[in-house]
Design a protein around this motif. Structure first.
Motif, PDB file in Angstrom:
ATOM      1  N   GLU A  58       0.826  -1.213   0.000  1.00 28.63           N
ATOM      2  CA  GLU A  58       0.000   0.000   0.000  1.00 28.63           C
ATOM      3  C   GLU A  58       0.861   1.265   0.000  1.00 28.63           C
ATOM      4  N   THR A  59       1.940   1.207   0.775  1.00 29.13           N
ATOM      5  CA  THR A  59       2.829   2.380   0.816  1.00 29.13           C
ATOM      6  C   THR A  59       3.462   2.630  -0.540  1.00 29.13           C
ATOM      7  N   ARG A  60       3.910   1.552  -1.197  1.00 33.38           N
ATOM      8  CA  ARG A  60       4.546   1.731  -2.513  1.00 33.38           C
ATOM      9  C   ARG A  60       3.554   2.227  -3.556  1.00 33.38           C
ATOM     10  N   VAL A  61       2.323   1.718  -3.488  1.00 34.63           N
ATOM     11  CA  VAL A  61       1.301   2.201  -4.438  1.00 34.63           C
ATOM     12  C   VAL A  61       1.031   3.686  -4.213  1.00 34.63           C
ATOM     13  N   ALA A  62       0.935   4.075  -2.946  1.00 35.54           N
ATOM     14  CA  ALA A  62       0.685   5.499  -2.646  1.00 35.54           C
ATOM     15  C   ALA A  62       1.842   6.370  -3.116  1.00 35.54           C
ATOM     16  N   GLU A  63       3.079   5.887  -2.881  1.00 35.27           N
ATOM     17  CA  GLU A  63       4.240   6.656  -3.334  1.00 35.27           C
ATOM     18  C   GLU A  63       4.268   6.789  -4.844  1.00 35.27           C
ATOM     19  N   ARG A  64       3.952   5.706  -5.544  1.00 36.62           N
ATOM     20  CA  ARG A  64       3.965   5.753  -7.012  1.00 36.62           C
ATOM     21  C   ARG A  64       2.867   6.668  -7.534  1.00 36.62           C
ATOM     22  N   THR A  65       1.702   6.618  -6.877  1.00 31.76           N
ATOM     23  CA  THR A  65       0.609   7.514  -7.299  1.00 31.76           C
ATOM     24  C   THR A  65       1.002   8.972  -7.120  1.00 31.76           C
ATOM     25  N   GLU A  66       1.628   9.260  -5.999  1.00 33.79           N
ATOM     26  CA  GLU A  66       2.065  10.637  -5.758  1.00 33.79           C
ATOM     27  C   GLU A  66       3.116  11.064  -6.770  1.00 33.79           C
ATOM     28  N   ALA A  67       4.052  10.141  -7.092  1.00 31.81           N
ATOM     29  CA  ALA A  67       5.081  10.471  -8.080  1.00 31.81           C
ATOM     30  C   ALA A  67       4.471  10.737  -9.450  1.00 31.81           C
ATOM     31  N   LEU A  68       3.473   9.931  -9.823  1.00 30.66           N
ATOM     32  CA  LEU A  68       2.812  10.157 -11.119  1.00 30.66           C
ATOM     33  C   LEU A  68       2.089  11.494 -11.137  1.00 30.66           C
ATOM     34  N   ALA A  69       1.466  11.844 -10.007  1.00 25.20           N
ATOM     35  CA  ALA A  69       0.776  13.137  -9.948  1.00 25.20           C
ATOM     36  C   ALA A  69       1.762  14.290 -10.108  1.00 25.20           C
ATOM     37  N   ARG A  70       2.933  14.156  -9.448  1.00 25.89           N
ATOM     38  CA  ARG A  70       3.945  15.201  -9.607  1.00 25.89           C
ATOM     39  C   ARG A  70       4.447  15.275 -11.038  1.00 25.89           C
ATOM     40  N   GLU A  71       4.631  14.125 -11.661  1.00 22.40           N
ATOM     41  CA  GLU A  71       5.119  14.111 -13.042  1.00 22.40           C
ATOM     42  C   GLU A  71       4.111  14.769 -13.989  1.00 22.40           C
ATOM     43  N   ILE A  72       2.825  14.482 -13.775  1.00 21.50           N
ATOM     44  CA  ILE A  72       1.789  15.102 -14.622  1.00 21.50           C
ATOM     45  C   ILE A  72       1.789  16.611 -14.445  1.00 21.50           C
ATOM     46  N   GLU A  73       1.903  17.057 -13.193  1.00 22.26           N
ATOM     47  CA  GLU A  73       1.904  18.504 -12.939  1.00 22.26           C
ATOM     48  C   GLU A  73       3.120  19.170 -13.572  1.00 22.26           C
ATOM     49  N   GLU A  74       4.279  18.496 -13.487  1.00 22.81           N
ATOM     50  CA  GLU A  74       5.481  19.062 -14.100  1.00 22.81           C
ATOM     51  C   GLU A  74       5.346  19.141 -15.615  1.00 22.81           C
ATOM     52  N   ARG A  75       4.728  18.140 -16.213  1.00 25.88           N
ATOM     53  CA  ARG A  75       4.535  18.197 -17.665  1.00 25.88           C
ATOM     54  C   ARG A  75       3.573  19.313 -18.049  1.00 25.88           C
ATOM     55  N   ARG A  76       2.542  19.521 -17.244  1.00 31.72           N
ATOM     56  CA  ARG A  76       1.621  20.619 -17.528  1.00 31.72           C
ATOM     57  C   ARG A  76       2.333  21.960 -17.456  1.00 31.72           C
ATOM     58  N   ARG A  77       3.163  22.119 -16.417  1.00 29.87           N
ATOM     59  CA  ARG A  77       3.890  23.379 -16.311  1.00 29.87           C
ATOM     60  C   ARG A  77       4.842  23.562 -17.481  1.00 29.87           C
ATOM     61  N   ALA A  78       5.512  22.460 -17.882  1.00 27.40           N
ATOM     62  CA  ALA A  78       6.447  22.554 -19.009  1.00 27.40           C
ATOM     63  C   ALA A  78       5.709  22.944 -20.296  1.00 27.40           C
ATOM     64  N   GLU A  79       4.526  22.374 -20.514  1.00 21.86           N
ATOM     65  CA  GLU A  79       3.752  22.722 -21.702  1.00 21.86           C
ATOM     66  C   GLU A  79       3.310  24.182 -21.662  1.00 21.86           C
ATOM     67  N   ALA A  80       2.928  24.656 -20.475  1.00 25.41           N
ATOM     68  CA  ALA A  80       2.518  26.063 -20.359  1.00 25.41           C
ATOM     69  C   ALA A  80       3.701  26.996 -20.631  1.00 25.41           C
ATOM     70  N   ASP A  81       4.881  26.626 -20.093  1.00 24.22           N
ATOM     71  CA  ASP A  81       6.071  27.446 -20.357  1.00 24.22           C
ATOM     72  C   ASP A  81       6.421  27.443 -21.837  1.00 24.22           C
ATOM     73  N   LEU A  82       6.267  26.288 -22.479  1.00 23.96           N
ATOM     74  CA  LEU A  82       6.567  26.198 -23.905  1.00 23.96           C
ATOM     75  C   LEU A  82       5.622  27.079 -24.717  1.00 23.96           C
ATOM     76  N   ARG A  83       4.340  27.057 -24.360  1.00 22.45           N
ATOM     77  CA  ARG A  83       3.388  27.904 -25.091  1.00 22.45           C
ATOM     78  C   ARG A  83       3.724  29.385 -24.902  1.00 22.45           C
ATOM     79  N   GLU A  84       4.081  29.764 -23.685  1.00 23.37           N
ATOM     80  CA  GLU A  84       4.433  31.157 -23.451  1.00 23.37           C
ATOM     81  C   GLU A  84       5.670  31.558 -24.254  1.00 23.37           C
ATOM     82  N   ALA A  85       6.674  30.645 -24.302  1.00 21.68           N
ATOM     83  CA  ALA A  85       7.877  30.954 -25.075  1.00 21.68           C
ATOM     84  C   ALA A  85       7.556  31.080 -26.560  1.00 21.68           C
ATOM     85  N   GLN A  86       6.684  30.201 -27.078  1.00 22.42           N
ATOM     86  CA  GLN A  86       6.307  30.279 -28.484  1.00 22.42           C
ATOM     87  C   GLN A  86       5.581  31.591 -28.781  1.00 22.42           C
TER      88      GLN A  86
END
Length: 592
Positions: free
Chosen positions: A328-356
């Motif tokens: 259960e702990t590992r599943v929770a950690e992996r879920t949290e890591a995936l959530a962080r990765e999704i948020e980072e990708r969203r921010r990266a896409e927003a930064d890319l659009r602003e740069a464009q």
């Protein structure tokens, strides 16, 4: 007969119970000790990787800091107060952003030229650390490492040093890493971990009464080295009793403390010949062994088999529950890591659009500039012809009416003013060669004022520039220097746009071999929290669409190419003060 037989049975049962108790107790002790040793070994392995990772993340910092132009300038001119001040501030920012405890620069004699704590009472500036091994090793091999208690601050830390040759001088950059948060975590976990350095002294420990004690009695060579290197500043480590009576006691894997006997595990660290120590109390293991022996003696006679079965099921259930919790702990950690990765990708896409979007807007502005240059070229010729025609009309002598002559002269003056503005625009748009040449400061300021005059005419702000004395000459580029000044003046006009009594003052001041050009306004000013970021590319305090956030970044780059400096700070009384500083060239170099 029966009684004798019962006595033998009871005697046999007691003997069997005693044997079972002895065997179970011995087995429980062996298992507990083995489990304790395994747990300590895992903790030592994890701690070793943590220490190495903590130090490794700062390994690049000394060498990287030596590449900073401000640091190199301070090394080549250690008597230049301005360069030393710039180096101090650069090291202060680098230490704050990297998380290092301190960062300081030593000359080839071991004296501190600049330090991140230059403003503190315990500043390293002026202190000599030539006796430290990290300095000697850095001079000899290019890099040095050493853990010690600071002789200036009294605070311990791990020192990483790198050497570089700058011009005809050698310099050593040192970063001090604070490892005390590690031992704080160990103390919260029960004080079971410690680190012993190359001299055999405990330098990090979760148990405060172990800290700066020898692990075993020190030999004469270690005592001499400790005194020579002042590794522990003024701490009386040589007078403190060792934790173990002799080196032979290390083989027993036991240590006696005030709290009782503890298990001891050691692990060598390749880092500076350090050794990791893990310890844990043995009392729980003894209590566990005795409890198991008593239980075995009680259940052997009546419920041996049942007790063994029940114990086995209980252990199996505990193991499954533990595995379930781990999963259960590992599943929770992996879920949290995936959530962080999704948020980072969203921010990266927003930064890319602003740069464009910024690049598209930049291309539009470039196209508009090219088009305006062509329009200016087309306008200049008809205007020149108009001015010539009006001049010919005056020279012909046919216009004898004085009011008409004055109106024609006024028209000629306006045309000449337009032509001067067009000339400045064409010069401003022209790409300038990268070489430096003598440029009159007042001439560049006057050119910039002419370029912003149309914008200033539509503003309520008043621009004042009253030069005094002879204009100094610097080595720069006329057009690019005007570009920097135009950008600062336009920013000042934007800042005072909503001010009913806007004032913009341009001053030129020469002090010794340095000249400062200052643009001061009484606008709203820049928040102190944003001053450090306004020169970053694409960062702007203006509303979206009013700018790309590149003006100050480009201006700073141009000024640094001219070997100058651009500073932005709040103006006294409100507003913003922008100062561009340059060194005056030697008379011979300027003439050449």
């Amino acid at each position: 007969m029966i009684r004798a037989r019962q006595s033998r049975v009871w005697a046999g049962l007691f003997a069997l119970a005693a044997l079972a108790a002895a065997l179970v107790g011995l087995a429980a002790w062996s298992l507990s000790a083995a489990a304790l040793s395994e747990r300590l070994d895992r903790a030592l392995l994890l701690t070793a990787r943590t220490i190495e990772a903590e130090i490794e993340r700062f390994r690049y910092l000394p060498g990287l800091a030596l590449e900073d132009p401000r640091i190199r300038a301070a090394v080549t001119a250690p008597d230049n107060a301005a360069r030393i001040d710039a180096a101090n501030r650069a090291l202060q920012v680098a230490a704050a952003r990297s998380g290092a405890d301190e960062l300081y620069l030593l000359d080839e004699g071991g004296t501190t030229l600049a330090s991140s704590n230059w403003q503190d009472a315990s500043s390293f500036v002026g202190e000599n650390y030539a006796f430290r091994p990290y300095f000697r090793d850095a001079l000899a091999s290019g890099a040095g490492r050493f853990y010690a208690v600071g002789v200036t601050t009294g605070e311990p830390g791990y020192f990483l040093a790198s050497r570089a040759r700058i011009g005809d001088r050698q310099a050593v950059m040192v970063v001090k890493v604070d490892l005390q948060p590690l031992q704080t975590g160990w103390a919260e976990a029960g004080g079971a971990l410690a680190v012993v350095d190359r001299f055999g002294i405990v330098i990090l420990s979760g148990a405060p009464d172990w800290l700066y004690h020898p692990l075993v009695p020190l030999d004469p060579e270690a005592r001499i080295a400790i005194a020579a290197f002042r590794a522990y500043a003024d701490l009386p480590v040589l007078d403190r009793p060792p934790l173990l009576a002799s080196a032979a006691d290390l083989a027993s894997n036991r240590i006696d403390t005030a709290e009782g006997r503890r298990a001891l595990r050691l692990r060598d660290l390749p880092l500076d010949d350090w050794r990791l120590i893990g310890s844990a109390p043995l009392d729980p293991a003894w209590r566990n062994a005795l409890a198991m022996a008593g239980a075995a003696a009680l259940v052997t006679v009546a419920l041996g088999a049942l007790a063994l079965t029940w114990q086995q099921r209980r252990r199996l259930l505990a193991l499954r529950l533990k595995q379930g919790r781990i999963l259960e702990t590992r599943v929770a950690e992996r879920t949290e890591a995936l959530a962080r990765e999704i948020e980072e990708r969203r921010r990266a896409e927003a930064d890319l659009r602003e740069a464009q979007d910024a690049l598209i807007h930049s291309e539009k502005m470039a196209a508009l500039g090219r088009m305006s240059t062509a329009i200016v070229h087309e306008i200049s010729q008809p205007l020149a012809a108009m001015e010539a025609s009006l001049a010919a009309a005056i020279l012909s002598g046919k216009i004898e009416d004085e009011p008409s002559r004055r109106r024609i002269e006024k028209a000629r003056g306006n045309i000449r003013r337009i032509l001067r503005t067009i000339k400045h625009l064409k010069s401003f748009a022209r790409k300038e060669a990268g070489s430096l040449r003598p440029v009159g400061v007042d001439e560049a300021i006057a050119g910039a004022l002419d370029l912003v005059a149309p914008r200033a005419a539509t503003s309520t702000a008043q621009i004042r520039f009253a030069p005094e004395g002879r204009s100094p000459v610097i080595l720069a580029g006329q057009v690019r220097l005007e570009q920097v000044l135009v950008n600062l003046l336009m920013n000042a006009l934007d800042a005072t746009a909503d001010h009913p009594a806007g004032q913009i003052e341009v001053t030129r001041q020469q002090t010794g071999t340095r000249v400062d050009i200052a643009v001061r306004d009484n606008g709203a000013g820049i928040p102190p929290s944003l001053l450090a970021r306004v020169t970053e590319p694409f960062f702007s305090t203006k509303a979206a669409g009013d700018g790309l956030g590149l003006g100050l970044s480009i201006s700073r780059t141009i000024v640094e190419e001219f070997r100058g400096r651009l500073d932005l700070r709040p103006a006294p009384g409100g507003g913003t003060l922008a100062v561009v500083s340059f060194d005056l060239p030697d008379t011979g170099k300027a003439a050449a």
